[in-house]
Design a protein around this motif. Structure first.
Motif, PDB file in Angstrom:
ATOM      1  N   GLN A 411       0.812  -1.209   0.000  1.00  0.00           N
ATOM      2  CA  GLN A 411       0.000   0.000   0.000  1.00  0.00           C
ATOM      3  C   GLN A 411       0.849   1.264   0.000  1.00  0.00           C
ATOM      4  O   GLN A 411       0.363   2.335  -0.355  1.00  0.00           O
ATOM      5  CB  GLN A 411      -0.922   0.003   1.216  1.00  0.00           C
ATOM      6  N   HIS A 412       2.114   1.134   0.343  1.00  0.00           N
ATOM      7  CA  HIS A 412       3.006   2.290   0.319  1.00  0.00           C
ATOM      8  C   HIS A 412       3.798   2.376  -0.979  1.00  0.00           C
ATOM      9  O   HIS A 412       4.305   3.453  -1.307  1.00  0.00           O
ATOM     10  CB  HIS A 412       3.991   2.222   1.489  1.00  0.00           C
ATOM     11  N   LEU A 413       3.910   1.247  -1.690  1.00  0.00           N
ATOM     12  CA  LEU A 413       4.766   1.210  -2.868  1.00  0.00           C
ATOM     13  C   LEU A 413       4.026   0.854  -4.155  1.00  0.00           C
ATOM     14  O   LEU A 413       4.662   0.684  -5.192  1.00  0.00           O
ATOM     15  CB  LEU A 413       5.893   0.187  -2.661  1.00  0.00           C
ATOM     16  N   PHE A 414       2.671   0.730  -4.102  1.00  0.00           N
ATOM     17  CA  PHE A 414       1.974   0.257  -5.291  1.00  0.00           C
ATOM     18  C   PHE A 414       2.142   1.223  -6.466  1.00  0.00           C
ATOM     19  O   PHE A 414       2.201   0.808  -7.623  1.00  0.00           O
ATOM     20  CB  PHE A 414       0.489   0.009  -4.985  1.00  0.00           C
ATOM     21  N   GLN A 415       2.235   2.528  -6.176  1.00  0.00           N
ATOM     22  CA  GLN A 415       2.460   3.474  -7.263  1.00  0.00           C
ATOM     23  C   GLN A 415       3.861   3.304  -7.854  1.00  0.00           C
ATOM     24  O   GLN A 415       4.060   3.437  -9.062  1.00  0.00           O
ATOM     25  CB  GLN A 415       2.266   4.906  -6.760  1.00  0.00           C
ATOM     26  N   TYR A 416       4.815   2.973  -6.998  1.00  0.00           N
ATOM     27  CA  TYR A 416       6.170   2.700  -7.472  1.00  0.00           C
ATOM     28  C   TYR A 416       6.199   1.426  -8.310  1.00  0.00           C
ATOM     29  O   TYR A 416       6.844   1.372  -9.365  1.00  0.00           O
ATOM     30  CB  TYR A 416       7.097   2.577  -6.273  1.00  0.00           C
ATOM     31  N   TYR A 417       5.451   0.399  -7.873  1.00  0.00           N
ATOM     32  CA  TYR A 417       5.375  -0.843  -8.635  1.00  0.00           C
ATOM     33  C   TYR A 417       4.792  -0.614 -10.024  1.00  0.00           C
ATOM     34  O   TYR A 417       5.119  -1.325 -10.971  1.00  0.00           O
ATOM     35  CB  TYR A 417       4.510  -1.870  -7.899  1.00  0.00           C
ATOM     36  N   ALA A 418       3.906   0.363 -10.152  1.00  0.00           N
ATOM     37  CA  ALA A 418       3.224   0.607 -11.429  1.00  0.00           C
ATOM     38  C   ALA A 418       4.037   1.469 -12.385  1.00  0.00           C
ATOM     39  O   ALA A 418       3.641   1.634 -13.539  1.00  0.00           O
ATOM     40  CB  ALA A 418       1.866   1.269 -11.175  1.00  0.00           C
ATOM     41  N   THR A 419       5.155   2.011 -11.938  1.00  0.00           N
ATOM     42  CA  THR A 419       5.931   2.916 -12.797  1.00  0.00           C
ATOM     43  C   THR A 419       6.746   2.135 -13.816  1.00  0.00           C
ATOM     44  O   THR A 419       7.094   0.969 -13.607  1.00  0.00           O
ATOM     45  CB  THR A 419       6.889   3.777 -11.956  1.00  0.00           C
ATOM     46  N   ASN A 420       7.057   2.804 -14.908  1.00  0.00           N
ATOM     47  CA  ASN A 420       7.939   2.225 -15.921  1.00  0.00           C
ATOM     48  C   ASN A 420       9.312   1.928 -15.342  1.00  0.00           C
ATOM     49  O   ASN A 420       9.959   0.944 -15.694  1.00  0.00           O
ATOM     50  CB  ASN A 420       8.075   3.191 -17.094  1.00  0.00           C
ATOM     51  N   GLU A 421       9.750   2.799 -14.447  1.00  0.00           N
ATOM     52  CA  GLU A 421      11.083   2.647 -13.866  1.00  0.00           C
ATOM     53  C   GLU A 421      11.200   1.320 -13.126  1.00  0.00           C
ATOM     54  O   GLU A 421      12.144   0.550 -13.339  1.00  0.00           O
ATOM     55  CB  GLU A 421      11.365   3.808 -12.917  1.00  0.00           C
ATOM     56  N   PHE A 422      10.211   1.037 -12.250  1.00  0.00           N
ATOM     57  CA  PHE A 422      10.280  -0.210 -11.493  1.00  0.00           C
ATOM     58  C   PHE A 422      10.113  -1.417 -12.404  1.00  0.00           C
ATOM     59  O   PHE A 422      10.835  -2.418 -12.266  1.00  0.00           O
ATOM     60  CB  PHE A 422       9.203  -0.234 -10.409  1.00  0.00           C
TER      61      PHE A 422
END
Length: 711
Positions: A411-422
């Protein structure tokens, strides 16, 4: 015989087109590797050609087929790699392309195979290598329209991966079509690149070429609104957002997300321009549990609050405050609820709310510390997205990332998981992992090759005595045969020189000659030839017949003997070569296997070096992902610290307000008492006020200390 591939005719005699890349250029299809058009198939009818093709014909040089046009699959290697490509075995497809190029197996479809290779390089994030291939192919083997479309697709990938500068370079230098006549989405991408690079003036100058009259997709209309809003033209941007909301028939999650984002952007614009009724109406269109629902609820609460309906603001904010604290909008709503209480005069409820907010933020901060510790574990990637590497097929696609819904950090990193970078880093991590497994697999094969070499050497050693004996026997036979051949050659030469017709007689003729010699000797021994005249006549007749027979075939037999001599001589020469080959075969094989052994040893060392390098790169990649994730958590902790400070200041403000109210009340009581009683000697009003202020200050200090006592 030349292999050919003919279009397959169906039962209704409709002839299908050859293999074709979708859209105007193959890149538009290949650059999105996971999306394949299965409506085209390989037609293998007539695999072995026709009888007419067996006739030798003079082949005319043909003009290369454009790679963005229908084309036949003429090379077997090309069809083989395309099979793997459509099976999504991209690693295997790359390998087969490189092997086919090295072996020269792409006589007819080399450009098409190169295009597939470049597209696969792009899909694996090797954009520069893919672009180098496209630079060579697109200007020669495509139509201009197809090349422009392909460069646009490549620029989109650069932009999505965060390289706006490179994307802008491709759009500016590689696309030939003038900007005035380009499609709206092409110009829009250039505008967005300039905005990301901070070149606002250039973006504004290009915005005039945006053709808003042509039919545009909902995604393009939304991006137009986003671009104009970033350029400061919110009035024009609002028009596009309204158009998205009014004319979009949401059919999937993407369309509904665009609706939500458009409603949020438009609602915030109305809120900032003090059009509160429109803001409330627009924000109510956002789904309650969509990706932007939290920001929508926060903005809706402020719309109610600014409309002087503070109690109504509690509804969205209370709903928002019950959601996970990883969102900054939720954190703000937790402070907004007691702020409403404070504005409504419920100071005790407000104070309790601020106290609870402070404790909530404090607890959340401790949870984030635990999440940071979890992220820093060496097996963090395997925990959030496990992959069975023991059974991983090294030639298949790498395992895609799966969101760990039950993980505390999600819940803290889901936006990071969805990025092209990740996603790119995770893909690279899995590819490095697979490469490491490939190296391990190859390393495990080295002992097998070494054992195979030793087995061959042992077999050579076992065969050495037998080969030596066979060589000696062959040498003796060669020497004997050579002597006999020399004798035969001498005798044949003498027969030819003496014109000896009896020299080439066969066994029957020799027997007849011997019989006649015996008859002649008998007749001579019997005396008077006149008495035996009849016998002598018969003898001479038989001898003449034999001479006639010998003379009739003598030339032919001499020629046949000469041919036999030459054939035997050639056989002996071949035998001599075989003897030499047998003699040197063992040493040649030993030298060859020694070379194999040396190469295997070198490969072993190289594999070990590559394993160490890959393992280090794998650790670096994992550390990079962990570093970015920890940075996100630390940023959230910083936000929480700010929220805690706001909660603390609000508590202090309320305590100060309570102190001021209590002091005013105490002053009123003192004044009423002083009216009735006389003032005590030695005590002044100022001293009393100072003592009360000091006591209240101590109480305020105690409150603040109690708040931090949990730390």
């Amino acid at each position: 015989m030349k292999l050919s591939y003919h279009p397959l005719k169906t039962a209704n005699t409709v002839q299908r087109k050859g293999f074709r890349w979708p859209r105007s250029c193959a890149l538009a299809f290949l650059l999105s590797v996971s999306a394949h058009n299965t409506s085209y198939a390989f037609e293998w009818f007539g695999l072995f050609g026709s009888d007419s093709e067996n006739q030798p014909t003079a082949e005319q040089p043909k003009k290369p087929v454009l790679i963005d046009q229908p084309h036949a699959v003429e090379d077997l290697a090309y069809g083989d790699l395309l099979f793997d490509f459509y099976q999504q075995k991209y690693f295997s497809a790359i390998t087969k392309i490189l092997v086919a190029k090295e072996r020269g197996q792409l006589d007819h479809n080399r450009e098409h195979a190169e295009l597939v290779l470049g597209s696969l390089y792009v899909s694996y994030g090797m954009l520069e290598r893919g672009e180098a291939i496209f630079n060579r192919l697109l200007n020669t083997y495509t139509t201009q329209k197809g090349a422009d479309e392909s460069w646009y697709q490549l620029a989109r990938i650069y932009y999505k991966q965060g390289d706006a500068k490179k994307a802008l370079s491709v759009l500016t230098n590689n696309i030939v079509e003038p900007v005035e006549t380009r499609a709206t989405e092409h110009v829009l991408l250039q505008v967005l690149c300039h905005i990301n690079l901070g070149e606002v003036d250039q973006a504004r100058s290009l915005s005039q070429f945006l053709n808003t009259e042509e039919p545009l997709s909902v995604f393009v209309r939304f991006n137009l609104g986003a671009a104009l809003s970033q350029l400061g033209d919110m009035g024009a941007a609002a028009g596009y957002y309204e158009d998205v909301l009014e004319n979009n028939q949401a059919s999937d999650e993407t369309d509904m997300t665009l609706l939500d984002r458009s409603a949020l952007s438009l609602g915030i614009y109305y809120l900032q321009s003090n059009q509160l009724d429109l803001a409330e109406k627009t924000l109510n269109k956002i789904r309650l549990f969509g990706p932007v629902a939290n920001r929508g609820l926060l903005a809706l609460g402020w719309a109610h609050f600014e409309s002087d309906r503070k109690i109504d603001a509690l509804t969205p904010w209370l709903e928002l405050s019950s959601r996970p604290l990883s969102d900054s909008a939720v954190q703000e709503s937790i402070l907004n609820v007691p702020f409403v209480y404070e504005e409504l005069g419920a100071l005790q409820d407000a104070l309790d709310g601020y106290n609870n907010a402070y404790k909530t933020f404090q607890t959340q901060g401790r949870k984030l510390d635990d999440i940071k510790a979890e992220i820093m574990k060496p097996d963090w990637i395997e925990i959030i997205s496990p992959a069975d590497t023991t059974e991983m097929n090294v030639m298949n696609s790498a395992k895609a990332f799966e969101l760990p819904a039950d993980n505390a950090a999600s819940q803290h990193l889901f936006q990071y998981y969805a990025t092209n970078e990740f996603q790119r880093m995770y893909h690279d991590y899995r590819e490095l992992q697979r490469l490491y497994l490939v190296l391990v697999h190859w390393e495990r094969q080295i002992p097998t090759y070494t054992q195979m070499i030793q087995t061959h050497v042992e077999r050579l050693n076992e065969l050495a005595p037998k080969a030596e004996r066979a060589s000696l026997q062959a040498q003796k036979f060669y020497a004997y045969s050579r002597v006999k051949l020399d004798e035969f050659e001498t005798k044949l030469s003498q027969i030819i020189a003496d014109d000896d017709i009896a020299g080439t007689a066969n066994v029957t003729q020799l027997a007849q000659q011997t019989r006649l010699d015996q008859i002649e000797a008998t007749l001579k021994s019997m005396g008077d030839p006149d008495v035996y005249a009849e016998e002598w006549d018969k003898f001479r007749l038989l001898k003449g017949l034999l001479v006639w027979d010998l003379n009739a075939v003598a030339i032919e037999k001499r020629w046949q003997s000469t041919k036999d001599k030459v054939a035997i001589d050639n056989l002996l020469i071949e035998l001599e070569g075989r003897i030499r080959a047998l003699t040197s075969a063992r040493q040649d094989r030993l030298t060859r296997f020694q070379g194999f052994e040396t190469r295997a040893s070198e490969l072993q060392q190289r594999l070990n070096q590559l394993q160490e390098l890959t393992a280090q790169t794998l650790r670096d990649q994992r550390n990079l992902m962990q570093k970015v994730a920890v940075g996100i958590i630390e940023k959230q902790q910083s936000q929480l610290d700010g929220m805690r400070a706001k909660a603390l200041l609000s508590i202090a403000r309320l305590q100060d307000l309570a102190y001021m109210q209590e002091r005013d009340r105490a002053k009123q009581d003192d004044e009423s008492i002083k009216i009735e009683l006389e003032k005590e000697p030695g005590t002044t009003t100022e001293d009393s006020d100072s003592a009360e202020e000091s006591e209240s200050a101590e109480n305020l200090g105690d409150v603040i200390e109690n708040i931090f006592s949990d730390d």
